[in-house]
Design an enzyme around this catalytic site. Structure first.
Site, short mmCIF file in Angstrom:
data_model
loop_
_atom_site.label_atom_id
_atom_site.label_comp_id
_atom_site.label_asym_id
_atom_site.label_seq_id
_atom_site.Cartn_x
_atom_site.Cartn_y
_atom_site.Cartn_z
N LYS A 1 42.14 56.99 27.78
CA LYS A 1 43.12 56.40 29.29
C LYS A 1 44.59 57.28 28.99
CE LYS A 1 44.63 52.23 31.05
NZ LYS A 1 44.13 50.93 31.41
N GLY B 1 47.79 43.29 34.47
CA GLY B 1 48.00 41.94 34.52
C GLY B 1 48.41 40.64 36.03
N ALA C 1 43.78 48.01 36.47
CA ALA C 1 44.81 47.55 36.57
C ALA C 1 44.96 46.31 38.37
CB ALA C 1 45.98 47.84 36.36
N GLY C 2 44.87 45.28 37.43
CA GLY C 2 45.60 44.55 39.21
C GLY C 2 43.89 43.49 39.92
N ASN D 1 40.49 43.80 32.89
CA ASN D 1 40.26 43.29 31.40
C ASN D 1 40.97 41.92 31.18
OD1 ASN D 1 40.97 42.71 28.44
ND2 ASN D 1 41.98 44.69 28.06
N THR D 2 42.15 41.79 31.93
CA THR D 2 43.11 40.36 32.66
C THR D 2 41.88 39.57 32.66
OG1 THR D 2 44.59 41.52 31.98
CG2 THR D 2 44.88 39.60 32.30
#
Lengths: 69, 267
Positions: B108, B169, B195-196, B217-218
């Site tokens: 990535k 995040g 992301a997001g 992830n987050t």
């Protein structure tokens, strides 16, 4: 000899990459898998560690896989 | 999948995600950072059903790290990242170290142009991706939700493109659904929304818009209950994929009765 390991100047009694890794692995309790080493900006494949000799002032990076996103 | 199958899943045999010739069992890619503990991380990864897990490559510390992410996740398909790199040079070096450490060509590629927004530096990103594609890597770039950038990255041989849903995040979801739909409709390679994503509905929306997968992830790691949220994301990604394949009804500005209008009682 004087080396720079992960950005930190240090004194190590190691003639090659394999010997250096053995020292670092013991000191830092490193696993043997999931590790990579670069010497002066070039990756040294694991099979080549023993035959890759170190010189005064060499820069060595020892990295591992960590948590990431 | 057959019409009569009442147990349809997004992972039916004929709807497998394929990246660089590799068939994947899940359309959810999961990150491994920021969990309350390594144990919860491992449980969340399991609950997510994800096959692809992202990791970072970092210098070993002098203090040593008690937890070994690599050992905890053995058997997973690792997608190492170049997170934190700000130049093509650093990203390339990190990719080469990742290939050696994890014995995978998958990478990535993330090149950050601004520390506050964590927006990709697309100029450096293109340089890094071209080099890594030429060097035989399977390149999955984290990029802007820009149809032209995504097209350029696919043209140069990236195996997938990973446009941002919104800031890393941030949990803001898919900030520009129109852009994402456009990218998904035009992309010759799988589009992974990276992301997001903040909660399950965000993942559903991304998949309904045509994304091939989501990288999360987050939203999982920082949820009150990461393992439960991982399971929620698993279902969300599958539900969104199914809805995308099923084809939604058009939006209308007026009501349309669903029950028959003839034979009303009392009329």
């Amino acid at each position: 000899m004087r080396l720079i390991v992960n950005g930190e100047p240090c004194e190590r009694d190691a003639r090659d990459v394999a010997a250096l890794f053995a020292i670092e692995a013991e000191a830092r309790a490193l696993p043997t898998e999931g590790i990579a080493i670069a010497l002066n900006g070039r990756v040294v494949r694991k099979p080549s560690w023993p035959e890759t000799l170190l010189s005064e002032g060499d820069r060595i990076e020892i990295v591992r896989a960590m948590q990431g996103g | 999948m057959t019409r009569h199958d009442t147990t349809l899943t997004a992972q039916g045999d004929d709807d497998l995600l394929e990246i660089a010739g590799q068939k994947l069992t899940s359309r959810l890619f999961i990150g491994t950072a920021g969990y309350p503990s390594q144990g919860i991380m491992a449980d969340a990864v399991r609950a997510s059903g994800a096959e692809v897990v992202t990791v970072s490559i970092r210098r070993v510390s002098l203090q040593g790290h008690g937890s070994d992410t690599f050992q905890k996740l053995k058997g997973a398909r690792f997608l190492p990242n170049t997170a934190g790199c700000e130049t093509a040079r650093d990203a390339i070096m990190t990719a080469e170290l990742a290939r050696e450490a994890l014995d995978t060509t998958w990478i990535k590629v993330e090149v950050i142009g601004n520390r506050e927004t964590l927006y990709p530096d697309v100029v450096e990103l293109m340089v890094a991706c071209r080099h890594l594609v030429d060097d035989g890597f399977t390149v999955l770039p984290y990029c802007n939700d820009d149809p032209v950038i995504c097209e350029r990255l696919a043209d140069m041989g990236c195996a997938a493109v990973m446009p941002m849903g919104s800031l890393i995040g941030s949990g803001m979801g898919v900030a520009n659904p129109a852009n994402l739909e456009l990218i998904c409709r035009r992309s010759p390679v799988p589009v992974v929304v990276d992301a997001g994503i903040g909660t399950a509905s965000d993942a559903v929306i991304a998949m309904e818009l045509g994304a091939a997968a989501c990288l999360i992830n987050t939203a999982v790691a920082k949820a009150d209950d990461p393992v439960r949220m991982a399971a929620a994301m698993r279902h969300a990604v599958a539900a969104g994929r199914l809805a995308h394949l099923a084809g939604r009804i058009p939006r209308r500005g007026r009501a349309e009765p669903s029950s028959p209008q003839l034979g009303l009682v009392g009329s």
